[in-house]
Design an enzyme around this catalytic site. Structure first.
Site, PDB file in Angstrom:
ATOM      1  N   HIS A 136       0.843  -1.211   0.000  1.00  0.00           N
ATOM      2  CA  HIS A 136       0.000   0.000   0.000  1.00  0.00           C
ATOM      3  C   HIS A 136       0.875   1.257   0.000  1.00  0.00           C
ATOM      4  CE1 HIS A 136      -3.633   2.348   1.561  1.00  0.00           C
ATOM      5  NE2 HIS A 136      -2.626   3.178   1.798  1.00  0.00           N
ATOM      6  N   GLU A 137       1.881   1.274   0.872  1.00  0.00           N
ATOM      7  CA  GLU A 137       2.698   2.486   1.022  1.00  0.00           C
ATOM      8  C   GLU A 137       3.610   2.710  -0.186  1.00  0.00           C
ATOM      9  OE1 GLU A 137       1.949   4.512   3.339  1.00  0.00           O
ATOM     10  OE2 GLU A 137       0.641   3.136   4.416  1.00  0.00           O
ATOM     11  N   HIS A 140       1.862   4.345  -2.924  1.00  0.00           N
ATOM     12  CA  HIS A 140       1.744   5.801  -2.762  1.00  0.00           C
ATOM     13  C   HIS A 140       2.903   6.523  -3.445  1.00  0.00           C
ATOM     14  CE1 HIS A 140      -1.646   6.931  -0.252  1.00  0.00           C
ATOM     15  NE2 HIS A 140      -1.371   6.005   0.644  1.00  0.00           N
TER      16      HIS A 140
END
Ligand SMILES: [Zn+2]
Length: 186
Positions: A136-137, A140
């Protein structure tokens, strides 16, 4: 240290392809990391949730992630260098759209290469909740959000509705299979 406003879905900076950090030990990088940590801890103290934050979420389009699970963990220029064969689905969430859950598919196991605070390259293998969190990170840092990875039928759910369906006393009860795990990654 400064507590920043979390950038929300629709802010173009969340779509930036973030720049690599060339001087991990520089003061500028230290300031960004301190501000990320402070902003994340502020969120945790107010809402009791939040495991990690990426630099673009505080308006800094550079490749840094700060994780606060059992202990603070900063990953500079992280990249996924190997992905296991097994995937799993989670209901993912994000500081940048705090009231929306998205069902996504993530690799169960990944290997990540990153620089630490001293600028040393390190490799780590993670699985399960840590693996989906880092995916997820790292997304980003490439301007990719969970809303870009919807999985299956009806993959979006407002948080309030999700709790109505799956929370204590909810219509469907707590999720039983791993495919219905609630990530609470924020
Ligand atoms: Zn996020």
């Amino acid at each position: 240290m400064t507590i920043h406003r979390i950038r929300l879905l629709g802010d173009p900076i969340l779509r930036a392809k973030c720049e690599p950090i060339t001087k991990p030990r520089s003061t500028a990088v230290r300031v960004i990391m301190d501000d990320m940590r402070e902003t994340l801890r502020d969120w945790q103290s107010r809402f009791g949730s939040g495991r990690a934050i990426a630099a673009p979420q505080i308006g800094a389009p550079v490749r840094v992630i700060n994780v606060e699970m059992d202990q603070p963990w900063t990953l500079i220029n992280p990249e996924i260098i190997d992905i296991g064969n097994e995937d799993f689905e989670v209901w993912d969430d994000c500081f940048s759209f705090p009231n929306l859950l998205v069902r996504v598919s993530r690799a169960h196991r990944i290997r990540v290469r990153y620089q630490d605070l001293k600028g040393e390259w390190t490799e780590v293998e993670v699985e399960g909740d840590r693996a989906e969190l880092l995916q997820h990170e790292i997304d980003h840092l490439d301007g990719v959000l969970a809303v870009d990875r919807p999985q299956g039928l009806d993959p979006f759910c407002l948080r309030e509705e999700w709790h109505r369906l799956h929370g204590p006393g909810g219509r469907y009860g707590p999720p039983e299979s791993r495919s219905e795990t609630y990530a609470t990654s924020l």
